[in-house]
Enzyme design. Structure first.
Site, short mmCIF file in Angstrom:
data_model
loop_
_atom_site.label_atom_id
_atom_site.label_comp_id
_atom_site.label_asym_id
_atom_site.label_seq_id
_atom_site.Cartn_x
_atom_site.Cartn_y
_atom_site.Cartn_z
N LYS A 133 -38.73 45.20 49.89
CA LYS A 133 -38.42 44.67 51.38
C LYS A 133 -37.50 43.46 51.50
O LYS A 133 -38.18 42.50 50.86
CB LYS A 133 -39.67 44.59 52.07
CG LYS A 133 -39.52 44.26 53.63
CD LYS A 133 -41.09 43.86 54.32
CE LYS A 133 -40.80 43.01 55.51
NZ LYS A 133 -41.85 42.91 56.19
N ASP A 176 -37.61 37.62 59.96
CA ASP A 176 -38.19 38.57 60.69
C ASP A 176 -38.94 37.80 62.12
O ASP A 176 -39.74 37.20 62.08
CB ASP A 176 -39.60 39.27 59.88
CG ASP A 176 -40.16 40.22 60.91
OD1 ASP A 176 -39.80 40.59 61.97
OD2 ASP A 176 -41.31 40.49 60.45
N LYS A 222 -42.65 37.83 67.67
CA LYS A 222 -43.85 37.18 67.08
C LYS A 222 -44.03 35.90 67.71
O LYS A 222 -43.32 35.24 68.43
CB LYS A 222 -43.63 36.64 65.59
CG LYS A 222 -43.37 37.92 64.64
CD LYS A 222 -43.07 37.51 63.12
CE LYS A 222 -43.15 38.36 62.15
NZ LYS A 222 -44.24 39.18 61.72
N ASP A 282 -39.30 36.80 54.05
CA ASP A 282 -40.17 38.28 54.42
C ASP A 282 -39.15 39.26 53.40
O ASP A 282 -39.06 40.23 53.72
CB ASP A 282 -39.92 38.73 55.82
CG ASP A 282 -41.05 39.69 56.23
OD1 ASP A 282 -41.93 39.92 55.59
OD2 ASP A 282 -40.70 40.51 57.22
N ASP A 335 -42.30 44.88 65.15
CA ASP A 335 -42.43 44.17 64.09
C ASP A 335 -43.13 44.96 63.02
O ASP A 335 -43.53 44.07 61.78
CB ASP A 335 -43.60 43.12 64.62
CG ASP A 335 -43.75 41.76 63.89
OD1 ASP A 335 -42.98 41.58 62.92
OD2 ASP A 335 -44.76 41.20 63.92
N GLU A 342 -41.36 46.37 60.87
CA GLU A 342 -40.02 46.81 60.59
C GLU A 342 -39.93 47.24 58.91
O GLU A 342 -39.28 47.90 58.65
CB GLU A 342 -39.31 45.91 61.15
CG GLU A 342 -38.91 44.69 60.08
CD GLU A 342 -40.21 43.75 59.87
OE1 GLU A 342 -41.09 43.91 60.78
OE2 GLU A 342 -40.25 43.27 58.83
N ARG A 363 -41.93 48.64 56.91
CA ARG A 363 -42.06 50.26 56.46
C ARG A 363 -40.71 51.13 56.93
O ARG A 363 -40.48 51.99 56.16
CB ARG A 363 -43.50 50.62 56.91
CG ARG A 363 -43.40 50.82 58.51
CD ARG A 363 -44.94 50.86 59.02
NE ARG A 363 -45.53 49.63 58.93
CZ ARG A 363 -46.82 49.28 59.36
NH1 ARG A 363 -47.53 50.50 59.85
NH2 ARG A 363 -47.20 48.22 59.36
#
Lengths: 488, 432
Positions: B196, B201, B208, B219, B278, B280, B282
């Site tokens: 990933k 993010d 967030k 991230d 959020d 995201e 996956r």
């Protein structure tokens, strides 16, 4: 509880009938005879419903002929993969389908008598209801099923197999009743009173009140209790079915009859669920009842710490330091981490008083366990791999599944307090594990396992052998554990 | 960081001691430290240009863990400072003192792994205005020089080939997403690493909270771990084939951002309902995993800073491991213990998969409401995209950044590089 009987396999002449079908196989034995009697109506209905015998599926057929009011066919899945657990689930599905009939028969002629008994067990577990507080229920809204006749080649053998299962079901019913009761009714004193009546099954019951607990130095547990007008109790249930003098197995339950969080008060949304924050204690009571009812050949002791966690003028404050029964001091940084304070004293007492072979505690302990695992597995923590392995096995066999989580010094060190031996909370990361580490500090070298059942004690939807509501999680698991390992 | 293997120390010495819980400093030339205290020991002694790590009393695996953690503590990123600090960081050389032939035999692998981990740490520490999906590729030059083939699939190609997840997540940013494919040719069917790579993010439309949002520049630590592991493999000329698929995008708020309730079409052709923008990671991984599975690899290992739930479950001491294959799960967990990048397996239950049923699409990508077992849900979701390839998923949201004694987050750990290299060595190279 439905009255389950076993009878020789002859086709009933009327009424409600439950049948079983394995995937990829048609109707056989009595089921085939029933189909014949209805002129093939059952087979036609199965075909029309595209029912293939898949596990977890069932089909209900109304008035197919031959005087049958209702026929329910439950799927077993592939015969080669059939397990005891799947038969319990099929029994549960049949009980739902047959609930409108006052009496019903289930054709189990293709099963061994031991497996036929599991159908009755599943049916009874699934049919539990808690109707104590309904005053206006219409009769037509109530299930009518009161007696179930299971047709098997060897009814006497099946009756023998059913007896211990019925004992476990009665234990589960007791645990569900206790967890379902509202907290204005089920105070620590009332729960202790109800556990006192278990002497009728042969349990020895001892109840300790606040004065005795004070003398014993249960500072951690009493700190939790002090905000409530309902004083605490510790109840000790003993079953001596094993060899005289042999060390008992100890089962310890968290029994917070209502948990407001105390001064560290919880948000209002969902707080009603906190009436079942005594589900661990309820499971211990259910288990001990089961062991007594089936005259288990084992010595066991169940200990439950019963308190109500309330805010109030005398409530414990964040920052208070309490001295536990073990002598260790605890800085209470969050009054809503109260379960571990209760368990700390009861665990220590259980060891000192009974020198048990092992200890298993059950507690609706942390929200973090739900975030970690969800609602299908309870968290298992243990200082003993062998004990953990046997509990995992019993979990798979009973359908009350566990998942082990790690422990270790890297988690334990987070409990360090600035002014006492330990603090009662850590940050949210790994907080089910650090809760277990806290309990481990009150385990004095005995093999011990901790089951965090916060995610499994209550079902928010119907499950195959558990209706929505209190699950009694732990009763069947630990009954299985005891039977498999300690009654040989 | 310069590493040197020697049998006699020539610099101030750090000595691991299994009996200690707190370090004992004997100035100026000896610091005795607990076995797990290597990183703080080197941090404490960063004023010395060279330090000797005396691992003569440790087993080979213990010694490797100690040295790797010391290198982590010695990691330093000074590229953005314009004037010197009051207490400058001079540490540039780690001497490793050992006479154990077994440890010396492992040394080249350890050196390669530490180089890979340092590479990953440099990627993770880069701020997101410097490391964007557009600049990510330029940072991979050391891999190219080491013999790794690099291919980048840019936004227009992603659109042509239907990478709906990666495009949706990257849609809010002015920096379009990219799928980066790294290949190391070996003698075997490749092992696929999938990472990933969210360069920042914000959470997207489901933004967030501001507090600690700065940590979200890390991230992309999963992608960095895969790239670092590829560098280690190349450095030690692994006989094993490997492919790394990095799903790189920025999850930004903007007029082109994807929305809760959107339904997107994944690279595998399945429709997915977006619940929370959020979650995201996956969505980019589902496309990268499906892409990797198409290469018919011997196994897929993915690494992602995926869920807060993994942190709630296991804290910072272990990352969460999920798998669709028990044997692979055991091998990966064992590599975690051996490398010191420890894991704990969590379940993917039938209920977790059921919870992902969508009312209007093939599946939804997460479950609304607080307190969800989101790490398990994410794993159940990802499993749908690997087909029948043996697959292990590392949710490293709790282990990508070091945890300071006050509970705050420190520098990047490089977590995953040594883990993946160890899996390759112990499980796949034996067969190569």
């Amino acid at each position: 509880m439905i009255d389950v009987k076993f009878a020789a396999p002859s086709l009933p002449q009327d009424g409600a009938l439950g049948l079983l079908m394995a995937e990829g196989e048609g109707l056989t034995g009595l089921a085939a005879k029933a189909d014949e009697a209805t002129g093939g109506a059952i087979a036609r209905a199965i075909a029309a419903a595209e029912f293939t015998g898949k596990e977890g599926s069932s089909v209900t057929i109304l008035a197919p002929g031959a005087n049958f009011g209702r026929v329910v066919v439950a799927g077993l899945g592939k015969m080669a993969d059939l397990t005891d657990r799947k038969l319990e689930e099929a029994g549960g599905a049949l009980a739902v389908g047959l609930a409108r009939a006052p009496a019903a028969a289930i054709a189990a002629d293709a099963l061994t008598p031991g497996r036929a008994a599991l159908l009755g067990y599943g049916a009874v577990l699934r049919s539990y209801r808690f109707d104590v507080y309904r005053t206006k229920q219409k009769p037509e809204d109530l299930p009518k099923l009161a007696s179930l006749s299971i047709l098997t080649e060897h009814p006497e053998t099946a009756t023998g197999s059913y007896a211990p299962l019925q004992a476990a079901a009665r234990g589960a019913y007791l645990a569900r009743d206790l967890a379902s009761e509202p907290a204005n009714v089920l105070t620590p004193a009332e729960m202790a009173r109800r556990l006192g009546t278990l002497t009728e099954h042969g349990l020895k019951v001892e109840v300790l009140g606040p004065e005795e607990l004070g003398k014993l130095g249960f500072g951690a547990m009493l700190g939790v209790a002090q905000g409530s007008h309902n004083p605490p109790r510790m109840v000790i249930l003993r079953w001596d079915g094993g060899k005289n003098g042999e060390a008992p197995l100890a089962f310890i339950g968290k029994g917070v009859t209502f948990d407001t969080g105390g001064i560290s008060i919880k948000p209002a949304g969902g707080m009603e669920d906190m009436k079942w924050d005594m589900a661990g204690a309820a499971a211990v009571a259910g288990l001990m009842t089961t062991l007594a009812l089936r005259r288990a050949r084992v010595n066991a002791v169940g200990l439950v710490g019963l308190v109500e966690n309330m805010p109030g003028g005398n409530a414990q404050r964040p920052g208070d330091v309490v001295k536990s029964h073990s002598g260790q001091t605890i800085e209470v940084l969050n009054t809503d981490a109260e379960g571990r304070l209760v368990l700390a004293d009861v665990l220590w007492y259980a060891q000192a008083k009974f020198e048990p072979k092992l200890m298993v505690d059950l507690a609706t302990l942390t929200g973090a366990i739900i975030v970690g695992l969800g609602h299908e597995h309870a968290g298992l923590f243990s200082n003993d791999d062998n004990l953990a392995g046997r509990l995992l096995e019993a979990g798979l066999a009973s359908g009350e599944k566990l998942w082990r989580l790690p422990m270790g010094p890297e988690y334990d060190k987070q409990l360090k307090s600035d002014i006492a031996d330990m603090k009662n909370i850590t940050g949210r990361p790994g907080s089910s594990i650090t809760a277990a580490q806290f309990l481990a500090r009150f385990v004095n070298g005995k093999p011990w396992a901790h089951l965090d059942i916060a995610g499994t004690a209550w079902a928010t939807k119907d499950l195959p052998t558990v209706p929505k509501g209190a699950t009694a999680f732990g009763v069947r698991l630990l009954d299985r554990f005891v039977a498999a390992s300690y009654e040989g | 960081m310069h590493l040197r293997l020697t049998d006699t120390p020539s610099a101030p010495r750090i000595l691991p001691d299994a009996g200690l819980t707190e370090p004992e400093e004997h100035l100026p030339d000896l610091l005795r430290t607990p076995l797990d205290g290597a990183a703080s020991a080197t941090r404490a002694w960063r004023r010395y240009p060279a330090i000797a790590l005396d691992v003569r009393d440790l087993s080979p695996d213990q010694a490797a863990r100690f040295v790797a953690e010391a290198a982590q503590g010695a990691f330093r990123f000074d590229a953005l400072r314009t004037r010197p600090e009051e207490e400058p960081h001079r540490l540039a050389t780690l001497e490793v003192v050992s006479t154990d032939p077994a440890f010396r035999a492992q040394w080249p692998a350890l050196e390669a792994e530490i180089e890979g981990a340092d590479f990953a740490r440099r990627l993770v520490v880069e701020p997101s205005n410097r490391l964007t999906p557009a600049t990510f590729l330029a940072h991979l030059d050391p891999l190219r020089r080491a013999g790794v083939a690099i291919e980048a699939i840019g936004a227009s190609a992603l659109r042509e080939q239907g990478f709906g997840g990666l495009l949706a997540v990257g849609g809010g940013s002015v920096h379009p997403p990219v799928l980066i494919v790294l290949r190391w040719a070996g003698r075997t069917a490749p092992v696929a690493l999938v990472g990933k790579g969210i360069t920042f993010d914000t959470g997207g439309v489901c933004v967030k909270p501001a507090d600690r949002m700065w940590d979200m520049r890390a991230d992309m630590a999963g992608a960095a771990a895969c790239a670092g592991a590829m560098l280690a493999l190349a450095r030690r000329r692994s006989p094993c084939g490997a492919i790394a698929v990095l799903a790189v995008a920025e999850n930004a708020l903007g007029g082109g951002a994807y929305r809760p309730g959107d339904v997107i079409r994944s690279f595998a052709g399945r429709s997915v309902e977006v619940v929370d923008t959020d979650a995201e990671g996956r969505l980019v991984l589902m496309d990268a995993l499906a892409f990797a599975a198409r290469e018919r690899p011997a196994a897929i290992l993915d690494a992602a800073t995926l869920t807060g739930a993994a942190v709630v479950a296991l804290g910072h001491a272990r990352a969460a491991l999920f798998a669709n294959d028990d044997a692979l799960a055991r091998a990966v967990a064992a590599a975690g213990e051996a490398s010191g990048e420890r894991l704990w397996r969590l379940p993917i239950g039938a209920r977790h998969r059921e919870d992902l049923e969508s009312a209007i699409a093939d599946l939804r990508h997460c479950v609304p409401g607080r307190g969800q077992p989101d790490a398990c849900h994410a794993a159940a979701f990802l499993r749908e995209f690997v087909g029948d390839v043996p697959w292990a998923h590392i949710d490293m949201a709790g282990t990508d950044l070091a945890v300071l004694p006050d509970g705050g987050t420190g520098g990047p750990t490089g977590f995953g590089v040594r883990l993946f290299d160890r899996v390759m060595r112990d499980r796949f190279e034996a067969a190569a």
